[in-house]
Design a protein around this motif. Structure first.
Motif, PDB file in Angstrom:
ATOM      1  N   PRO A 101     -60.898  19.306  42.718  1.00  0.00           N
ATOM      2  CA  PRO A 101     -61.972  20.008  43.430  1.00  0.00           C
ATOM      3  C   PRO A 101     -62.492  19.212  44.638  1.00  0.00           C
ATOM      4  N   ASN A 102     -62.977  19.951  45.644  1.00  0.00           N
ATOM      5  CA  ASN A 102     -63.461  19.348  46.908  1.00  0.00           C
ATOM      6  C   ASN A 102     -64.490  18.254  46.732  1.00  0.00           C
ATOM      7  N   ARG A 103     -65.274  18.380  45.649  1.00  0.00           N
ATOM      8  CA  ARG A 103     -66.356  17.398  45.497  1.00  0.00           C
ATOM      9  C   ARG A 103     -65.835  15.983  45.208  1.00  0.00           C
ATOM     10  N   TYR A 104     -64.557  15.885  44.901  1.00  0.00           N
ATOM     11  CA  TYR A 104     -63.962  14.560  44.659  1.00  0.00           C
ATOM     12  C   TYR A 104     -62.970  14.231  45.764  1.00  0.00           C
ATOM     13  N   PRO A 105     -62.768  12.925  46.018  1.00  0.00           N
ATOM     14  CA  PRO A 105     -61.752  12.550  47.004  1.00  0.00           C
ATOM     15  C   PRO A 105     -60.355  12.908  46.502  1.00  0.00           C
ATOM     16  N   GLN A 106     -59.475  13.233  47.430  1.00  0.00           N
ATOM     17  CA  GLN A 106     -58.101  13.576  47.045  1.00  0.00           C
ATOM     18  C   GLN A 106     -57.175  12.386  47.244  1.00  0.00           C
ATOM     19  N   GLY A 107     -56.350  12.124  46.258  1.00  0.00           N
ATOM     20  CA  GLY A 107     -55.393  11.027  46.356  1.00  0.00           C
ATOM     21  C   GLY A 107     -54.007  11.558  46.673  1.00  0.00           C
ATOM     22  N   GLU A 108     -53.005  10.666  46.549  1.00  0.00           N
ATOM     23  CA  GLU A 108     -51.657  11.072  46.970  1.00  0.00           C
ATOM     24  C   GLU A 108     -50.742  11.413  45.789  1.00  0.00           C
ATOM     25  N   TYR A 109     -51.253  11.311  44.565  1.00  0.00           N
ATOM     26  CA  TYR A 109     -50.366  11.540  43.422  1.00  0.00           C
ATOM     27  C   TYR A 109     -50.486  12.940  42.830  1.00  0.00           C
ATOM     28  N   LEU A 110     -49.395  13.345  42.181  1.00  0.00           N
ATOM     29  CA  LEU A 110     -49.349  14.599  41.446  1.00  0.00           C
ATOM     30  C   LEU A 110     -49.055  14.249  39.987  1.00  0.00           C
ATOM     31  N   LEU A 111     -49.842  14.801  39.096  1.00  0.00           N
ATOM     32  CA  LEU A 111     -49.668  14.497  37.667  1.00  0.00           C
ATOM     33  C   LEU A 111     -49.271  15.766  36.924  1.00  0.00           C
ATOM     34  N   MET A 112     -48.227  15.652  36.113  1.00  0.00           N
ATOM     35  CA  MET A 112     -47.800  16.787  35.287  1.00  0.00           C
ATOM     36  C   MET A 112     -47.833  16.376  33.825  1.00  0.00           C
ATOM     37  N   PHE A 113     -48.227  17.308  32.961  1.00  0.00           N
ATOM     38  CA  PHE A 113     -48.231  16.944  31.545  1.00  0.00           C
ATOM     39  C   PHE A 113     -47.994  18.104  30.597  1.00  0.00           C
ATOM     40  N   ASP A 114     -47.442  17.722  29.452  1.00  0.00           N
ATOM     41  CA  ASP A 114     -47.442  18.569  28.268  1.00  0.00           C
ATOM     42  C   ASP A 114     -48.554  17.946  27.430  1.00  0.00           C
ATOM     43  N   PRO A 115     -49.759  18.558  27.449  1.00  0.00           N
ATOM     44  CA  PRO A 115     -50.916  17.885  26.843  1.00  0.00           C
ATOM     45  C   PRO A 115     -50.706  17.593  25.361  1.00  0.00           C
ATOM     46  N   LEU A 116     -50.084  18.550  24.672  1.00  0.00           N
ATOM     47  CA  LEU A 116     -49.849  18.355  23.248  1.00  0.00           C
ATOM     48  C   LEU A 116     -48.453  18.875  22.958  1.00  0.00           C
ATOM     49  N   ASP A 117     -47.545  17.978  22.696  1.00  0.00           N
ATOM     50  CA  ASP A 117     -46.174  18.382  22.373  1.00  0.00           C
ATOM     51  C   ASP A 117     -46.005  18.416  20.859  1.00  0.00           C
ATOM     52  N   GLY A 118     -45.379  19.496  20.405  1.00  0.00           N
ATOM     53  CA  GLY A 118     -45.162  19.641  18.962  1.00  0.00           C
ATOM     54  C   GLY A 118     -46.288  20.435  18.311  1.00  0.00           C
ATOM     55  N   SER A 119     -46.792  21.411  19.052  1.00  0.00           N
ATOM     56  CA  SER A 119     -47.955  22.187  18.573  1.00  0.00           C
ATOM     57  C   SER A 119     -47.798  22.713  17.146  1.00  0.00           C
ATOM     58  N   SER A 120     -46.555  23.071  16.796  1.00  0.00           N
ATOM     59  CA  SER A 120     -46.375  23.669  15.466  1.00  0.00           C
ATOM     60  C   SER A 120     -46.593  22.625  14.372  1.00  0.00           C
ATOM     61  N   ASN A 121     -46.664  21.357  14.737  1.00  0.00           N
ATOM     62  CA  ASN A 121     -46.870  20.295  13.745  1.00  0.00           C
ATOM     63  C   ASN A 121     -48.333  19.865  13.597  1.00  0.00           C
ATOM     64  N   ILE A 122     -49.213  20.414  14.452  1.00  0.00           N
ATOM     65  CA  ILE A 122     -50.627  19.977  14.430  1.00  0.00           C
ATOM     66  C   ILE A 122     -51.244  20.199  13.056  1.00  0.00           C
ATOM     67  N   ASP A 123     -51.105  21.426  12.572  1.00  0.00           N
ATOM     68  CA  ASP A 123     -51.834  21.793  11.357  1.00  0.00           C
ATOM     69  C   ASP A 123     -51.207  21.237  10.083  1.00  0.00           C
ATOM     70  N   VAL A 124     -50.033  20.615  10.206  1.00  0.00           N
ATOM     71  CA  VAL A 124     -49.371  20.110   9.006  1.00  0.00           C
ATOM     72  C   VAL A 124     -49.311  18.577   8.981  1.00  0.00           C
ATOM     73  N   ASN A 125     -50.110  17.961   9.865  1.00  0.00           N
ATOM     74  CA  ASN A 125     -50.252  16.497   9.851  1.00  0.00           C
ATOM     75  C   ASN A 125     -48.932  15.764  10.071  1.00  0.00           C
ATOM     76  N   VAL A 126     -48.164  16.268  11.024  1.00  0.00           N
ATOM     77  CA  VAL A 126     -46.915  15.605  11.417  1.00  0.00           C
ATOM     78  C   VAL A 126     -47.075  15.135  12.867  1.00  0.00           C
ATOM     79  N   SER A 127     -46.389  14.055  13.236  1.00  0.00           N
ATOM     80  CA  SER A 127     -46.551  13.442  14.568  1.00  0.00           C
ATOM     81  C   SER A 127     -46.434  14.438  15.714  1.00  0.00           C
TER      82      SER A 127
END
Ligand code: AHG
Ligand code: MN
Ligand code: MN
Length: 334
Positions: A101-127
């Motif tokens: 957003p404009n209210r913050y300074p802009q840098g030169e990097y682009l960041l991409m992510f899979d915030p949570l990989d393995g979603s089907s394992n969340i509820d079963v306590n697996v990595s």
């Protein structure tokens, strides 16, 4: 007492001594690591933290989102938007790019992510885990989705954090692969292994066998030969492991070798595969290559693919060099 190297120190040394990374990239990586600590806390709380179950919404891939998918996405955005190191972010959980957003300074990097990989394992306590990849924004005013469409060879940093029995951050800035373990009492990532190497040979493969009838011939041939073990052309028995979280499967392979396959299949013939090129396959490919392994889509090096869209999919073969070489060769044989 043995010397403990904190993530901060490792990054400062990469910056100062090795000249591998500029200060803004160091800041970016520290911020990502801090976000991963917060996600790790949320994951650990589990049912006590109201983070389990479905969010009753769908992402752009048409997959149901879990509460933790959304929480992890928000944590990563909130942590990264204000620091002045980024121009924009892209995520599995967002259709378009997120411009700082404009209210913050802009840098030169682009960041991409899979915030949570393995979603089907969340509820079963697996990595499960977080996967990320960093690019430099091409010169020019503003920032657009087009700026993200660079091949994996252009990555300047990549890594993942796996939330398992331990929380482990695995990172490359192009100078080998370093592993950090979260010391929960101290709240710091401590360097626990440097210059990780993937053994060139392996007796372990990882694939979702339930899709066998949908595979292409080279994949069926490769897996059949593994299954024949000592009695077949391979002359050795193979073991199979499939966690169902790429982040955990690849972590095992980085640690002790193996080959990970998520090939194209006939279920959805128009899609190149299930996994996403920019925030799953590319960062994992770079880590694997930095550790001496190999990553292809069956035909070419994954990192040399020029993406045509943000959520592009790709067929994935990665891990121990000799196995990936073999299955890739099978794709070019009649
Ligand atoms: P995500 O949870 O980010 O959508 O990714 C899940 C991926 C990957 O982690 C894993 O290797 C694969 O999906 C498992 O797929 P199957 O359920 O088809 O085995
Ligand atoms: Mn994923
Ligand atoms: Mn995900």
């Amino acid at each position: 007492m043995p010397k403990r190297i904190f993530l901060t120190r490792y990054l400062v040394e990469q910056q100062r001594l090795e000249g591998h990374i500029p200060p803004e990239l160091r800041l970016l990586l520290e911020v990502v690591a801090r976000a991963c600590k917060r996600i790790s806390q949320a994951v650990n709380k589990g049912a006590l933290g109201d983070v389990m179950g479905s969010a009753e919404s769908e992402n752009v891939q048409g997959e149901m989102q879990k509460k933790l998918d959304i929480i992890a996405n928000e944590v990563l955005i909130e942590a990264n938007e204000w620091g002045g190191h980024l121009a924009a972010m892209a995520s599995e959980e967002m259709e378009g790019i997120y411009v700082v957003p404009n209210r913050y300074p802009q840098g030169e990097y682009l960041l991409m992510f899979d915030p949570l990989d393995g979603s089907s394992n969340i509820d079963v306590n697996v990595s499960i885990g977080t996967i990320f990849s960093v690019l430099v924004k091409p010169e020019g005013a503003g920032v657009s989705e087009q700026d993200f469409l660079q091949p994996g060879t252009k990555q300047v940093a990549a890594g993942y954090c796996v939330y398992g029995p331990q929380t482990t951050l695995v990172l490359t800035v192009g100078d080998g692969v370093a592993v950090f373990t979260l010391d929960r009492e101290q709240g710091s990532f401590i360097l626990t292994e440097e210059d990780l190497r993937v053994p060139e040979d392996t007796k372990e493969f990882a694939i979702n066998m339930s899709n066998e009838r949908h595979w292409a011939t080279p994949v069926t041939r490769y897996i059949d030969e593994c299954l024949q073990g000592k009695d077949g052309v391979r002359g050795k028995d193979f073991n199979m492991r499939w966690v169902g979280s790429m982040v955990a499967d690849v972590h095992r392979i980085l640690t002790r070798g193996g080959v990970f396959l998520y090939p194209w299949d006939k279920r959805e013939p128009d899609k190149a595969g299930k996994l996403r090129l920019m925030y799953e396959a590319n960062p994992m490919s770079w880590l694997i290559e930095q550790a001496g392994g190999m990553a292809t889509n069956g035909k070419q090096r994954i990192m040399e693919i020029t993406p045509t869209k943000l959520h592009e999919r790709v067929s994935v073969f990665m891990g121990s060099k000799n196995e990936v070489e073999r299955v890739t060769r099978y794709h070019s044989e009649p």
